[in-house]
Every structure is written in structure tokens, then in C-alpha cells.
Design a protein around this motif. Structure first.
Motif, PDB file in Angstrom:
ATOM      1  N   ALA A   1     -36.731 103.647  21.515  1.00 33.73           N
ATOM      2  CA  ALA A   1     -35.593 102.903  22.064  1.00 33.73           C
ATOM      3  C   ALA A   1     -34.434 103.878  22.190  1.00 33.73           C
ATOM      4  O   ALA A   1     -34.220 104.730  21.323  1.00 33.73           O
ATOM      5  CB  ALA A   1     -35.214 101.746  21.147  1.00 33.73           C
ATOM      6  N   TYR A   2     -33.696 103.741  23.279  1.00 35.00           N
ATOM      7  CA  TYR A   2     -32.555 104.617  23.529  1.00 35.00           C
ATOM      8  C   TYR A   2     -31.616 103.910  24.491  1.00 35.00           C
ATOM      9  O   TYR A   2     -31.993 102.946  25.151  1.00 35.00           O
ATOM     10  CB  TYR A   2     -33.009 105.961  24.129  1.00 35.00           C
ATOM     11  CG  TYR A   2     -33.792 105.805  25.408  1.00 35.00           C
ATOM     12  CD1 TYR A   2     -33.164 105.877  26.648  1.00 35.00           C
ATOM     13  CD2 TYR A   2     -35.164 105.549  25.380  1.00 35.00           C
ATOM     14  CE1 TYR A   2     -33.881 105.705  27.825  1.00 35.00           C
ATOM     15  CE2 TYR A   2     -35.881 105.377  26.554  1.00 35.00           C
ATOM     16  CZ  TYR A   2     -35.231 105.455  27.762  1.00 35.00           C
ATOM     17  OH  TYR A   2     -35.936 105.269  28.932  1.00 35.00           O
ATOM     18  N   THR A   3     -30.395 104.384  24.551  1.00 33.07           N
ATOM     19  CA  THR A   3     -29.459 103.833  25.519  1.00 33.07           C
ATOM     20  C   THR A   3     -29.291 104.825  26.659  1.00 33.07           C
ATOM     21  O   THR A   3     -29.570 106.018  26.504  1.00 33.07           O
ATOM     22  CB  THR A   3     -28.083 103.546  24.893  1.00 33.07           C
ATOM     23  OG1 THR A   3     -27.463 104.779  24.555  1.00 33.07           O
ATOM     24  CG2 THR A   3     -28.214 102.668  23.666  1.00 33.07           C
ATOM     25  N   LEU A   4     -28.820 104.316  27.771  1.00 34.91           N
ATOM     26  CA  LEU A   4     -28.579 105.192  28.919  1.00 34.91           C
ATOM     27  C   LEU A   4     -27.191 105.836  28.868  1.00 34.91           C
ATOM     28  O   LEU A   4     -26.891 106.713  29.682  1.00 34.91           O
ATOM     29  CB  LEU A   4     -28.727 104.410  30.227  1.00 34.91           C
ATOM     30  CG  LEU A   4     -30.107 103.842  30.515  1.00 34.91           C
ATOM     31  CD1 LEU A   4     -30.104 103.145  31.874  1.00 34.91           C
ATOM     32  CD2 LEU A   4     -31.172 104.917  30.472  1.00 34.91           C
TER      33      LEU A   4
ATOM     34  N   PHE B   1     -42.059 103.752  15.582  1.00 34.76           N
ATOM     35  CA  PHE B   1     -40.870 103.412  16.345  1.00 34.76           C
ATOM     36  C   PHE B   1     -39.731 104.364  16.026  1.00 34.76           C
ATOM     37  O   PHE B   1     -39.473 104.675  14.863  1.00 34.76           O
ATOM     38  CB  PHE B   1     -40.451 101.979  16.016  1.00 34.76           C
ATOM     39  CG  PHE B   1     -39.139 101.560  16.608  1.00 34.76           C
ATOM     40  CD1 PHE B   1     -39.006 101.380  17.972  1.00 34.76           C
ATOM     41  CD2 PHE B   1     -38.033 101.357  15.801  1.00 34.76           C
ATOM     42  CE1 PHE B   1     -37.793 100.990  18.529  1.00 34.76           C
ATOM     43  CE2 PHE B   1     -36.821 100.966  16.345  1.00 34.76           C
ATOM     44  CZ  PHE B   1     -36.699 100.789  17.707  1.00 34.76           C
ATOM     45  N   LEU B   2     -39.052 104.817  17.067  1.00 37.85           N
ATOM     46  CA  LEU B   2     -37.847 105.621  16.926  1.00 37.85           C
ATOM     47  C   LEU B   2     -36.731 104.940  17.706  1.00 37.85           C
ATOM     48  O   LEU B   2     -36.959 104.505  18.833  1.00 37.85           O
ATOM     49  CB  LEU B   2     -38.034 107.020  17.530  1.00 37.85           C
ATOM     50  CG  LEU B   2     -39.043 107.956  16.924  1.00 37.85           C
ATOM     51  CD1 LEU B   2     -40.349 107.847  17.663  1.00 37.85           C
ATOM     52  CD2 LEU B   2     -38.513 109.367  17.016  1.00 37.85           C
ATOM     53  N   PHE B   3     -35.559 104.892  17.118  1.00 40.35           N
ATOM     54  CA  PHE B   3     -34.373 104.438  17.840  1.00 40.35           C
ATOM     55  C   PHE B   3     -33.441 105.635  17.877  1.00 40.35           C
ATOM     56  O   PHE B   3     -32.866 106.028  16.862  1.00 40.35           O
ATOM     57  CB  PHE B   3     -33.709 103.254  17.129  1.00 40.35           C
ATOM     58  CG  PHE B   3     -32.671 102.566  17.971  1.00 40.35           C
ATOM     59  CD1 PHE B   3     -31.554 103.245  18.446  1.00 40.35           C
ATOM     60  CD2 PHE B   3     -32.800 101.224  18.279  1.00 40.35           C
ATOM     61  CE1 PHE B   3     -30.593 102.604  19.217  1.00 40.35           C
ATOM     62  CE2 PHE B   3     -31.824 100.568  19.040  1.00 40.35           C
ATOM     63  CZ  PHE B   3     -30.728 101.267  19.518  1.00 40.35           C
ATOM     64  N   ALA B   4     -33.317 106.236  19.042  1.00 42.98           N
ATOM     65  CA  ALA B   4     -32.482 107.426  19.203  1.00 42.98           C
ATOM     66  C   ALA B   4     -31.021 107.021  19.334  1.00 42.98           C
ATOM     67  O   ALA B   4     -30.694 106.109  20.087  1.00 42.98           O
ATOM     68  CB  ALA B   4     -32.924 108.218  20.431  1.00 42.98           C
ATOM     69  N   THR B   5     -30.165 107.726  18.611  1.00 41.39           N
ATOM     70  CA  THR B   5     -28.733 107.470  18.772  1.00 41.39           C
ATOM     71  C   THR B   5     -28.168 108.287  19.928  1.00 41.39           C
ATOM     72  O   THR B   5     -27.100 107.958  20.432  1.00 41.39           O
ATOM     73  CB  THR B   5     -27.952 107.792  17.483  1.00 41.39           C
ATOM     74  OG1 THR B   5     -28.157 109.164  17.136  1.00 41.39           O
ATOM     75  CG2 THR B   5     -28.394 106.884  16.351  1.00 41.39           C
ATOM     76  N   ARG B   6     -28.866 109.311  20.360  1.00 42.41           N
ATOM     77  CA  ARG B   6     -28.415 110.084  21.518  1.00 42.41           C
ATOM     78  C   ARG B   6     -28.812 109.347  22.794  1.00 42.41           C
ATOM     79  O   ARG B   6     -29.943 108.891  22.934  1.00 42.41           O
ATOM     80  CB  ARG B   6     -29.044 111.466  21.547  1.00 42.41           C
ATOM     81  CG  ARG B   6     -28.516 112.277  22.753  1.00 42.41           C
ATOM     82  CD  ARG B   6     -29.281 113.526  23.040  1.00 42.41           C
ATOM     83  NE  ARG B   6     -29.122 114.527  22.014  1.00 42.41           N
ATOM     84  CZ  ARG B   6     -29.807 115.667  22.007  1.00 42.41           C
ATOM     85  NH1 ARG B   6     -30.688 115.934  22.950  1.00 42.41           N
ATOM     86  NH2 ARG B   6     -29.628 116.531  21.044  1.00 42.41           N
ATOM     87  N   ALA B   7     -27.879 109.230  23.708  1.00 43.38           N
ATOM     88  CA  ALA B   7     -28.168 108.588  24.991  1.00 43.38           C
ATOM     89  C   ALA B   7     -29.090 109.472  25.816  1.00 43.38           C
ATOM     90  O   ALA B   7     -29.084 110.695  25.685  1.00 43.38           O
ATOM     91  CB  ALA B   7     -26.867 108.337  25.746  1.00 43.38           C
ATOM     92  N   TRP B   8     -29.873 108.833  26.668  1.00 40.76           N
ATOM     93  CA  TRP B   8     -30.815 109.545  27.543  1.00 40.76           C
ATOM     94  C   TRP B   8     -30.697 108.961  28.943  1.00 40.76           C
ATOM     95  O   TRP B   8     -31.543 108.191  29.397  1.00 40.76           O
ATOM     96  CB  TRP B   8     -32.219 109.414  26.995  1.00 40.76           C
ATOM     97  CG  TRP B   8     -33.229 110.321  27.585  1.00 40.76           C
ATOM     98  CD1 TRP B   8     -33.032 111.477  28.289  1.00 40.76           C
ATOM     99  CD2 TRP B   8     -34.650 110.163  27.509  1.00 40.76           C
ATOM    100  NE1 TRP B   8     -34.228 112.058  28.647  1.00 40.76           N
ATOM    101  CE2 TRP B   8     -35.253 111.258  28.177  1.00 40.76           C
ATOM    102  CE3 TRP B   8     -35.479 109.200  26.940  1.00 40.76           C
ATOM    103  CZ2 TRP B   8     -36.621 111.416  28.293  1.00 40.76           C
ATOM    104  CZ3 TRP B   8     -36.840 109.361  27.052  1.00 40.76           C
ATOM    105  CH2 TRP B   8     -37.418 110.467  27.717  1.00 40.76           C
ATOM    106  N   PRO B   9     -29.648 109.316  29.670  1.00 36.74           N
ATOM    107  CA  PRO B   9     -29.417 108.715  30.986  1.00 36.74           C
ATOM    108  C   PRO B   9     -30.451 109.099  32.035  1.00 36.74           C
ATOM    109  O   PRO B   9     -30.608 108.403  33.033  1.00 36.74           O
ATOM    110  CB  PRO B   9     -28.023 109.225  31.373  1.00 36.74           C
ATOM    111  CG  PRO B   9     -27.782 110.421  30.538  1.00 36.74           C
ATOM    112  CD  PRO B   9     -28.588 110.236  29.281  1.00 36.74           C
ATOM    113  N   GLU B  10     -31.187 110.166  31.815  1.00 42.76           N
ATOM    114  CA  GLU B  10     -32.190 110.600  32.791  1.00 42.76           C
ATOM    115  C   GLU B  10     -33.432 109.706  32.806  1.00 42.76           C
ATOM    116  O   GLU B  10     -34.166 109.679  33.788  1.00 42.76           O
ATOM    117  CB  GLU B  10     -32.634 112.048  32.505  1.00 42.76           C
ATOM    118  CG  GLU B  10     -31.517 113.070  32.568  1.00 42.76           C
ATOM    119  CD  GLU B  10     -30.660 113.139  31.301  1.00 42.76           C
ATOM    120  OE1 GLU B  10     -29.569 113.722  31.380  1.00 42.76           O
ATOM    121  OE2 GLU B  10     -31.050 112.595  30.249  1.00 42.76           O
TER     122      GLU B  10
END
Length: 163
Positions: A36-39, A118-127
Motif C-alpha cells: 500500500a502506498y499513496t500517490l 503486507f507493506l505500507f510505505a510511508t514514501r509516496a510513489w506517484p509513478e
């Protein structure tokens, strides 16, 4: 009387996306992963979204770093849930949910083991835009980045299925 307990403003996260993949079974890496990640497209920008992601994880009790939480012992009481229906994976966290389509090999591995990493990344990954394919090299560069790994919450989750 004033309350000092602040709840993370989930709108600052922006778009929450989920990506399912599996390692190379020929190399003994048949673990189903869910990321899981945010854009980084929240109303206050990428940095605020990353801060909101850290706040959310802290709020729900998931440590960031190298601790791997075991959500398989008491899946109903764990703050993160995944449900698999055919090739659709639904991720649920308090106040949030997201879905993705998992590849057949992910579904087979999840069905066999009954769990997923499961990983929840705190770094955004807009790509990594939802609905667009992510090539293996791009995935490896993001998910294998040391800063991403140490800035993520890690859990092993039970894979629940719709009855």
C-alpha cells in the motif's frame, strides 16, 4: 474540557493505492506481497501525505521499520485486513480501504499459504498510477529501496476469502 488526542486526517494521504505481486517461484520466492502506498496527491502535497501515512500507522499501532507484525494469530482483531475474491484483493484499515487485481500466481500462492506479506510505505510513489501496469524493474527499485523498506510498516496477514 479540551481533547488532546488527534486523529490523522486521512484526506491528507491523497490517493491510496495497492499493488499485489509475487517473487520468482523458480528462485524459491513464492510469497504473495501486497504493497500500500499513496500517490502523494493529497490536498497539502506529497510531504503532508507522507506525514499523514506515518501518523495513520502510528495511530493504528503498526510500527515503522524492521519489526514485522503477525496479523495471522488474531486476524479479526488486527487493524489491517485483506479479503480475496477471485483475483480481487480488498485491503481494509481503520477508515480506509482500497482494492487491486492480483495476478493468478499471487492468488495461487495466497490460497496455498493462507497469508500474504503486507507493506505500507510511508514514501509516496506517484509513478505507480492505479490501473496502469508497473514493470518489474520499477517495482524492484521502489519496493527494494532501503529507505522505502525502513520507512514502511510490515505485517504478515491472513488472507480471508468471501464465502
Amino acid at each position: 474540557m479540551t481533547s488532546t488526542q488527534a486523529e490523522t486526517d486521512r484526506s491528507h494521504l491523497g490517493t491510496l493505492s495497492v499493488l499485489a505481486w509475487i517473487g520468482d517461484p523458480a528462485e524459491g520466492h513464492d510469497i504473495p506481497y501486497l504493497l500500500a502506498y499513496t500517490l502523494g496527491d493529497g490536498p497539502r502535497g506529497r510531504e503532508a501525505g507522507e506525514t499523514a501515512a506515518r501518523g495513520l500507522l502510528e495511530e493504528i499501532g503498526l510500527p515503522i521499520g524492521d519489526v514485522v507484525m503477525d496479523g495471522t494469530r488474531n486476524p479479526a482483531g488486527f487493524p489491517v485486513q485483506i479479503v480475496l475474491a477471485d483475483n480481487q484483493v480488498a485491503l481494509t484499515l481503520p477508515g480506509l480501504n482500497a482494492t487491486c487485481t492480483a495476478p493468478d500466481e499471487w492468488v495461487a500462492a495466497a490460497n496455498e499459504s493462507g497469508q500474504a506479506y503486507f507493506l505500507f510505505a510511508t514514501r509516496a510513489w506517484p509513478e505507480a498510477v492505479p490501473g496502469q501496469p508497473v514493470d518489474p524493474k520499477t517495482l524492484q527499485e521502489f519496493a527494494g529501496d532501503e529507505a522505502v523498506l525502513t520507512g514502511s510498516a510490515h505485517c504478515v496477514l491472513a488472507v480471508r476469502r468471501l464465502q
